[in-house]
Design a protein around this motif. Structure first.
Motif, PDB file in Angstrom:
ATOM      1  N   ASP A 174      46.494  24.942  43.672  1.00 53.47           N
ATOM      2  CA  ASP A 174      46.953  26.331  43.751  1.00 53.47           C
ATOM      3  C   ASP A 174      47.887  26.670  42.595  1.00 53.47           C
ATOM      4  OD1 ASP A 174      45.518  26.743  46.061  1.00 53.47           O
ATOM      5  OD2 ASP A 174      47.173  26.199  47.392  1.00 53.47           O
ATOM      6  N   THR A 175      48.773  25.726  42.259  1.00 56.59           N
ATOM      7  CA  THR A 175      49.714  25.990  41.167  1.00 56.59           C
ATOM      8  C   THR A 175      48.993  26.153  39.838  1.00 56.59           C
ATOM      9  OG1 THR A 175      51.421  24.706  42.314  1.00 56.59           O
ATOM     10  CG2 THR A 175      51.734  25.117  39.954  1.00 56.59           C
ATOM     11  N   THR A 176      48.016  25.267  39.585  1.00 52.53           N
ATOM     12  CA  THR A 176      47.247  25.353  38.339  1.00 52.53           C
ATOM     13  C   THR A 176      46.470  26.653  38.273  1.00 52.53           C
ATOM     14  OG1 THR A 176      47.012  22.943  38.348  1.00 52.53           O
ATOM     15  CG2 THR A 176      45.535  24.195  36.910  1.00 52.53           C
ATOM     16  N   ARG A 177      45.877  27.033  39.384  1.00 50.45           N
ATOM     17  CA  ARG A 177      45.122  28.292  39.425  1.00 50.45           C
ATOM     18  C   ARG A 177      46.038  29.486  39.142  1.00 50.45           C
ATOM     19  NH1 ARG A 177      40.374  30.057  42.087  1.00 50.45           N
ATOM     20  NH2 ARG A 177      40.450  32.257  42.727  1.00 50.45           N
ATOM     21  N   THR A 178      47.222  29.484  39.738  1.00 51.30           N
ATOM     22  CA  THR A 178      48.164  30.588  39.531  1.00 51.30           C
ATOM     23  C   THR A 178      48.578  30.675  38.073  1.00 51.30           C
ATOM     24  OG1 THR A 178      49.006  30.359  41.794  1.00 51.30           O
ATOM     25  CG2 THR A 178      50.394  31.533  40.217  1.00 51.30           C
ATOM     26  N   VAL A 179      48.947  29.523  37.489  1.00 49.06           N
ATOM     27  CA  VAL A 179      49.362  29.505  36.081  1.00 49.06           C
ATOM     28  C   VAL A 179      48.222  29.972  35.183  1.00 49.06           C
ATOM     29  CG1 VAL A 179      50.072  28.015  34.175  1.00 49.06           C
ATOM     30  CG2 VAL A 179      51.106  27.725  36.438  1.00 49.06           C
ATOM     31  N   ALA A 180      47.005  29.515  35.461  1.00 50.49           N
ATOM     32  CA  ALA A 180      45.855  29.905  34.642  1.00 50.49           C
ATOM     33  C   ALA A 180      45.600  31.413  34.721  1.00 50.49           C
ATOM     34  CB  ALA A 180      44.615  29.135  35.093  1.00 50.49           C
ATOM     35  N   MET A 181      45.739  31.973  35.901  1.00 50.12           N
ATOM     36  CA  MET A 181      45.514  33.414  36.060  1.00 50.12           C
ATOM     37  C   MET A 181      46.542  34.218  35.276  1.00 50.12           C
ATOM     38  SD  MET A 181      42.913  34.262  38.013  1.00 50.12           S
ATOM     39  CE  MET A 181      41.757  33.502  39.161  1.00 50.12           C
ATOM     40  N   PHE A 182      47.796  33.831  35.360  1.00 53.95           N
ATOM     41  CA  PHE A 182      48.830  34.575  34.641  1.00 53.95           C
ATOM     42  C   PHE A 182      48.717  34.372  33.131  1.00 53.95           C
ATOM     43  CE2 PHE A 182      50.860  34.959  38.806  1.00 53.95           C
ATOM     44  CZ  PHE A 182      51.359  36.254  38.737  1.00 53.95           C
ATOM     45  N   LEU A 183      48.284  33.196  32.709  1.00 57.37           N
ATOM     46  CA  LEU A 183      48.029  32.988  31.284  1.00 57.37           C
ATOM     47  C   LEU A 183      46.892  33.883  30.805  1.00 57.37           C
ATOM     48  CD1 LEU A 183      48.376  29.116  30.842  1.00 57.37           C
ATOM     49  CD2 LEU A 183      49.900  30.901  29.973  1.00 57.37           C
ATOM     50  N   GLY A 184      45.879  34.068  31.653  1.00 59.16           N
ATOM     51  CA  GLY A 184      44.792  34.982  31.317  1.00 59.16           C
ATOM     52  C   GLY A 184      45.281  36.404  31.123  1.00 59.16           C
ATOM     53  N   VAL A 185      46.193  36.858  31.998  1.00 62.66           N
ATOM     54  CA  VAL A 185      46.766  38.202  31.857  1.00 62.66           C
ATOM     55  C   VAL A 185      47.560  38.298  30.556  1.00 62.66           C
ATOM     56  CG1 VAL A 185      48.466  39.799  32.821  1.00 62.66           C
ATOM     57  CG2 VAL A 185      46.825  38.685  34.325  1.00 62.66           C
ATOM     58  N   ALA A 186      48.329  37.247  30.243  1.00 61.24           N
ATOM     59  CA  ALA A 186      49.097  37.249  28.999  1.00 61.24           C
ATOM     60  C   ALA A 186      48.181  37.355  27.785  1.00 61.24           C
ATOM     61  CB  ALA A 186      49.947  35.977  28.913  1.00 61.24           C
TER      62      ALA A 186
END
Length: 434
Positions: A3-15
């Motif tokens: 879950d943590t990796t998925r969250t970080v990846a999603m926010f990196l995508g937005v960035a």
């Protein structure tokens, strides 16, 4: 993927999307998306608190956002001395009389025995009080609105620092939510939705028509700012030298600098609210709210006061929306009641919560950024696609004209398609509740 990796990846995508906008279009556009994305994320966090924690279907978000905007005017704008002298105290007296009349009617209803006498007494109090109230209020209102209506025509505010308007917006929205919740939270969910939508429309109608309060549709412009003005930065030799040393035009540099300062302020507010929301979610109170959401009957059987808990979370969520409304009005430096539309300030926020992941605070924040990015960028992307599709058509072709006219509706089409795809392939959102 955890879950943590998925969250970080999603926010990196937005960035990456926002940075890509800066490189491909302009950094001004990227920062505009960032700032409104931060404000939208705060709104989505408030709605997620109500729906994701407690299952409350509030479609009156627009009203609470508008109250936050009103707070920015009432707190930060300077008072209009002539208007106060013309009828300001009489308006306050009329409002105090109205509140006392309502309290008297409620007290009579509670103290008197049921029957025709009680009904007649309450009815008489309200009718007589209404005419007395109008007799005091109407002349005072007309006197205030007659004071230089082209520039003022309203009472103004308290002249305090505009940053104080942000918590004040939350308090104003929370007070309204408490009044609404005391009467509407006992309703069934669909009736609650209708009630909150209707009350939001009432709030907007008051803002549009009561010129003495915030100039109505004449708008309040030139609100104080918590950051420097661009023209002041452009006249600062030190700032101009720093901008030139970085190869930037002072005008462009001042605009970027101001937007970065706004982004920093908004990010601080979002982080604080997100931390508090996470603490609440993982606390015994948060677990109790989710238990009530999942099975109200069982929660009542366990001795939980469901209505009281619903009122708590309804007030908290509305307060967050009020803070976001004050932030947005501060960013715009103006209050324009005519711009508060349910499509943007209620249903778009709901799309953010659903797409991001209802019940997940990080999901609500992510949805705020993703949907706002699409809302801003879809129309220019649609323009590009339509121009490419119709490039080989004659300029007078009715098919080409129809396709080019359809660009204006790309936002609505995209939001609908996004919702359908999410509900089909990821009904729990991009970041599902854990």
């Amino acid at each position: 993927m955890s879950d943590t990796t998925r969250t970080v990846a999603m926010f990196l995508g937005v960035a990456v999307l926002i940075l890509g906008t800066g490189f491909v279009q302009s950094w001004n556009s990227a920062l505009i998306i960032l700032n409104m994305g931060l404000v939208s994320a705060v709104m989505a966090l408030g709605v997620n608190l109500q729906w994701g924690f407690a299952g409350l279907f509030n479609v009156g978000v627009m009203g609470f956002v508008a109250l936050g905007g009103l707070a920015a005017v009432l707190v930060s704008m300077p008072p209009v001395g002539e208007a106060w002298a013309a009828g300001g105290l009489r308006i306050l007296g009329a409002l105090a009389f109205a509140a006392a009349a309502v309290a008297a009617a409620v007290l009579a209803w509670q103290r008197m025995k049921p029957g025709q006498l009680r009904a007649f007494t309450v009815f008489a109090i309200l009718i007589v009080s209404f005419f007395v109230y109008r007799g005091i209020f109407d002349p005072a209102k007309e006197a205030v609105e007659a004071v230089n209506p082209a520039a003022t025509g309203y009472l103004g505010g308290l002249g305090l620092p505009v940053l104080l308007a942000w918590p004040a917006g939350g308090l104003l929205a929370a007070g309204a939510a408490w009044l609404i919740g005391k009467t509407a939270l006992g309703l069934r969910s669909d009736y609650l939705a209708i009630a909150t939508l209707g009350i939001a429309e009432i709030v907007i109608a008051i803002l549009k028509n009561e010129d003495w309060l915030a100039r109505g549709v004449k708008n309040v412009i030139g609100l104080p700012r918590p950051v420097p003005y661009e023209i002041d930065l452009q006249n600062d030799p030190g700032f101009v030298d720093r901008a030139m040393s970085m190869g930037l035009d002072p005008t462009t540099a001042s605009s970027l600098y101001v937007k970065l300062l706004y982004g920093g302020l908004f990010a601080v507010v979002l982080v604080v609210l997100l931390v508090l929301a996470q603490l609440a979610l993982n606390s015994p109170w948060g677990r109790m709210m989710r238990a009530i959401r999942d099975n109200e009957t069982a929660a009542r059987a366990m001795g939980k006061d469901v209505t009281r808990r619903h009122l708590q979370v309804f007030v908290l969520g509305s307060a967050i929306c009020g803070v976001a409304g004050a932030m947005m009005t501060t960013l715009d430096s103006q209050l324009t009641p005519g711009s508060y539309q349910p499509l943007r300030f209620t249903f778009l926020i709901w799309v953010m919560v659903i797409v991001g992941g209802s019940g997940n605070n990080f999901g609500a924040v992510l949805g705020g950024f993703v949907i706002w990015f699409l809302w801003v960028q879809v129309e220019p992307m649609g323009q590009f696609v339509m121009e490419a599709v119709t490039s080989g058509m004659d300029e007078t072709s009715p098919v080409r004209a129809h396709l080019m006219d359809s660009v204006a509706h790309m936002r609505l089409l995209t939001m609908g398609v996004v919702m359908l795809l999410m509900l089909r392939f990821a009904p729990r959102g991009l970041l599902p509740e854990r």
